[in-house]
Motif scaffolding. Sequence first.
Motif, mmCIF file in Angstrom:
data_model
loop_
_atom_site.group_PDB
_atom_site.id
_atom_site.type_symbol
_atom_site.label_atom_id
_atom_site.label_comp_id
_atom_site.label_asym_id
_atom_site.label_seq_id
_atom_site.Cartn_x
_atom_site.Cartn_y
_atom_site.Cartn_z
ATOM 1 N N PHE A 115 4.487 19.232 -2.587
ATOM 2 C CA PHE A 115 4.769 18.855 -1.205
ATOM 3 C C PHE A 115 3.662 17.927 -0.733
ATOM 4 C CE2 PHE A 115 2.197 22.649 -1.228
ATOM 5 C CZ PHE A 115 1.209 22.377 -0.297
ATOM 6 N N GLY A 116 3.932 17.152 0.338
ATOM 7 C CA GLY A 116 2.887 16.274 0.831
ATOM 8 C C GLY A 116 3.396 15.306 1.880
ATOM 9 N N VAL A 117 2.564 14.318 2.172
ATOM 10 C CA VAL A 117 2.894 13.259 3.115
ATOM 11 C C VAL A 117 2.456 11.941 2.499
ATOM 12 C CG1 VAL A 117 0.683 13.531 4.337
ATOM 13 C CG2 VAL A 117 2.603 12.412 5.481
ATOM 14 N N GLN A 118 3.243 10.877 2.709
ATOM 15 C CA GLN A 118 2.952 9.589 2.096
ATOM 16 C C GLN A 118 3.335 8.446 3.028
ATOM 17 O OE1 GLN A 118 5.520 7.940 -1.036
ATOM 18 N NE2 GLN A 118 3.713 7.644 -2.309
ATOM 19 N N LEU A 119 2.491 7.417 3.036
ATOM 20 C CA LEU A 119 2.784 6.147 3.700
ATOM 21 C C LEU A 119 3.075 5.101 2.648
ATOM 22 C CD1 LEU A 119 2.634 3.926 6.010
ATOM 23 C CD2 LEU A 119 0.166 3.821 5.482
ATOM 24 N N GLU A 120 4.149 4.329 2.835
ATOM 25 C CA GLU A 120 4.426 3.174 1.992
ATOM 26 C C GLU A 120 4.718 1.976 2.878
ATOM 27 O OE1 GLU A 120 6.885 2.142 -2.022
ATOM 28 O OE2 GLU A 120 8.100 2.874 -0.344
ATOM 29 N N TYR A 121 4.092 0.832 2.531
ATOM 30 C CA TYR A 121 4.216 -0.364 3.366
ATOM 31 C C TYR A 121 3.978 -1.589 2.515
ATOM 32 C CZ TYR A 121 3.252 -3.607 7.272
ATOM 33 O OH TYR A 121 3.285 -4.662 8.148
ATOM 34 N N TRP A 122 4.791 -2.614 2.726
ATOM 35 C CA TRP A 122 4.501 -3.933 2.158
ATOM 36 C C TRP A 122 4.719 -4.994 3.224
ATOM 37 C CZ3 TRP A 122 8.599 -1.251 -0.614
ATOM 38 C CH2 TRP A 122 9.884 -1.577 -0.182
ATOM 39 N N VAL A 155 0.841 -1.185 0.000
ATOM 40 C CA VAL A 155 0.000 0.000 0.000
ATOM 41 C C VAL A 155 0.877 1.236 0.000
ATOM 42 C CG1 VAL A 155 -0.176 -0.004 2.543
ATOM 43 C CG2 VAL A 155 -1.876 1.235 1.188
ATOM 44 N N ARG A 156 0.482 2.213 -0.777
ATOM 45 C CA ARG A 156 1.023 3.565 -0.648
ATOM 46 C C ARG A 156 -0.160 4.519 -0.706
ATOM 47 N NH1 ARG A 156 3.195 2.474 -6.015
ATOM 48 N NH2 ARG A 156 2.067 3.664 -7.601
ATOM 49 N N LYS A 209 17.270 0.867 7.679
ATOM 50 C CA LYS A 209 17.861 0.503 6.396
ATOM 51 C C LYS A 209 16.996 0.933 5.203
ATOM 52 C CE LYS A 209 20.504 -3.368 8.292
ATOM 53 N NZ LYS A 209 20.806 -4.817 8.219
ATOM 54 N N PHE A 210 17.619 0.892 4.027
ATOM 55 C CA PHE A 210 16.955 1.345 2.800
ATOM 56 C C PHE A 210 15.644 0.607 2.551
ATOM 57 C CE2 PHE A 210 16.213 0.784 -1.769
ATOM 58 C CZ PHE A 210 16.153 2.103 -2.197
ATOM 59 N N TRP A 211 15.639 -0.716 2.757
ATOM 60 C CA TRP A 211 14.466 -1.521 2.425
ATOM 61 C C TRP A 211 13.490 -1.665 3.591
ATOM 62 C CZ3 TRP A 211 13.325 -2.274 -2.396
ATOM 63 C CH2 TRP A 211 14.337 -2.357 -3.351
ATOM 64 N N ASP A 212 13.792 -1.102 4.756
ATOM 65 C CA ASP A 212 12.880 -1.242 5.890
ATOM 66 C C ASP A 212 11.590 -0.457 5.653
ATOM 67 O OD1 ASP A 212 14.581 -2.891 7.312
ATOM 68 O OD2 ASP A 212 15.518 -1.253 8.435
ATOM 69 N N ARG A 213 10.467 -1.132 5.855
ATOM 70 C CA ARG A 213 9.143 -0.532 5.725
ATOM 71 C C ARG A 213 8.297 -0.982 6.904
ATOM 72 N NH1 ARG A 213 11.951 1.228 2.280
ATOM 73 N NH2 ARG A 213 11.425 1.811 0.123
ATOM 74 N N PRO A 214 7.289 -0.217 7.344
ATOM 75 C CA PRO A 214 6.707 0.943 6.659
ATOM 76 C C PRO A 214 7.550 2.205 6.800
ATOM 77 C CG PRO A 214 5.611 0.595 8.751
ATOM 78 C CD PRO A 214 6.548 -0.568 8.570
ATOM 79 N N GLU A 259 -1.184 9.005 -6.678
ATOM 80 C CA GLU A 259 -2.332 8.117 -6.570
ATOM 81 C C GLU A 259 -2.288 7.369 -5.249
ATOM 82 O OE1 GLU A 259 -0.051 7.507 -9.287
ATOM 83 O OE2 GLU A 259 1.131 6.294 -7.883
ATOM 84 N N GLN A 260 -3.471 6.953 -4.813
ATOM 85 C CA GLN A 260 -3.588 5.960 -3.747
ATOM 86 C C GLN A 260 -3.532 4.594 -4.427
ATOM 87 O OE1 GLN A 260 -3.822 7.674 -1.007
ATOM 88 N NE2 GLN A 260 -4.847 9.567 -1.583
ATOM 89 N N TYR A 261 -2.756 3.682 -3.863
ATOM 90 C CA TYR A 261 -2.556 2.412 -4.549
ATOM 91 C C TYR A 261 -2.481 1.285 -3.522
ATOM 92 C CZ TYR A 261 -0.592 -1.072 -7.716
ATOM 93 O OH TYR A 261 -0.384 -2.193 -8.469
ATOM 94 N N VAL A 262 -3.222 0.191 -3.791
ATOM 95 C CA VAL A 262 -3.263 -0.946 -2.871
ATOM 96 C C VAL A 262 -3.238 -2.241 -3.676
ATOM 97 C CG1 VAL A 262 -4.566 -2.142 -1.062
ATOM 98 C CG2 VAL A 262 -4.620 0.359 -1.182
ATOM 99 N N GLU A 263 -2.439 -3.204 -3.222
ATOM 100 C CA GLU A 263 -2.478 -4.582 -3.709
ATOM 101 C C GLU A 263 -2.662 -5.499 -2.514
ATOM 102 O OE1 GLU A 263 0.562 -4.330 -7.563
ATOM 103 O OE2 GLU A 263 1.244 -5.210 -5.656
ATOM 104 N N MET A 264 -3.572 -6.445 -2.616
ATOM 105 C CA MET A 264 -3.790 -7.433 -1.558
ATOM 106 C C MET A 264 -3.831 -8.819 -2.187
ATOM 107 S SD MET A 264 -6.401 -5.640 1.147
ATOM 108 C CE MET A 264 -7.723 -5.440 -0.047
ATOM 109 N N GLU A 265 -2.990 -9.716 -1.667
ATOM 110 C CA GLU A 265 -2.820 -11.043 -2.266
ATOM 111 C C GLU A 265 -3.124 -12.131 -1.243
ATOM 112 O OE1 GLU A 265 0.567 -13.568 -4.782
ATOM 113 O OE2 GLU A 265 1.081 -11.684 -3.780
#
Length: 407
Positions: free
Chosen positions: A398-405, A31-32, A350-355, A63-69
Amino acid sequence: MSFSKSGYVAGAVAYALFSPEAFPLEFSGYVRSGVGGSTKGGAQSCFFLPGAKSKYRLGNECEQYVEMELRQDMFRLEDGSVISLDGMAQVQSNYGHSLEFTGDHSFTRMNQIYAEWSNMPALNGGSFWAGRRFYKRNDINISDYFYWNQSATGFGFDQVAIGDLKYSYVFSRKDDVFQKPLINRHDFNVEGFRTNPGGEVELGVSYLDKPSSANSHSGWSVAAQHKQEEFLGGVNKFAVQYGRGPGTALGYTGDPTLDNSNESWRVVEFFDWQVSPRFGGQFNIVYQKDKRSDGEDQNWLSVGVRPVYALSDQFKLLTELGRDQVEAPGGTRKLTKFTIAPTWSPSGPKFWDRPEVRLYYTYAKWNKAAQRAANEFYAGSALSESGPFDGALHGSNFGVQLEYWWK
């Protein structure tokens, strides 16, 4: 099929799903989401150079974007092989519009739904699958660029081991649900060529049959990629691709009206680094040359870097600098984008650490040739004279964003 046989199959499926011996349901996703604006007022409008194949994404996604598997192992056979079902739903809704599931600014689709028979002794541990699947997707994260991507609607044999090498084959008719003409395509890959300590080469050939439609042609492409593990604490990939006719899409199904006098080649070099727990990042350079029989030749060069420095175990400072240049009829188009993003990273430095939760500021500038192309191909976009920056050759968001997998 008779009623009794149908009932037997339904009962077997129900037993596999709901019996105490049923396998656990695997749930993964991405999700982002965020909100962004322009310094000129109104919703954020992203910076993208016409003719480029990608854009640098930090502080530049609109965009708002979501994938759920969901993945369910259904049966484990006596030979140790497993039959599984996999499905993924995708939702996208553009900034500046009401959140919807369909329409001009939103869409929802099943971008994966397939069955897989894996760990088959008859295939030396390989798999057979059929359906719509994300498959062998090689991408550059900072630009979200899938340069070699064999995702398809079709069927395939995956990683069949013969000696020290692994072989894969896919027959497909569509790259994704947006492809309109159905075109028979064959992808063949061999991986496992050990070239040096930690280094491996993969080779691929793609052939596209000539469709039955008028003024259409067959095409092909080839690719070679070297992957180096443990490079500066990360991974390095170097790829070379070449194609003719519809194969000029280099990893996708291209325009079937192009004959073999049309050719494209591409070189990709990118790597991640993590030289310390607090300093990581990603760098890439891409060059592609397209030769077209109608004179619409084009050369694309893209160079970008995203350094990430952690101020503490949970707070990072992200920056990203990206440059795209396209030589095309009408002049050389240029776009440079810079973003700075203070970031909360609760899972680590680290670079790949999420969220990650990011505050960002993005500045971009472009030239008149880029603006003319945007006027022609993407009227109303950020670079165009009818866009939010009123014909200027620079702009800021400018803005705010969440990214998580998760997996």
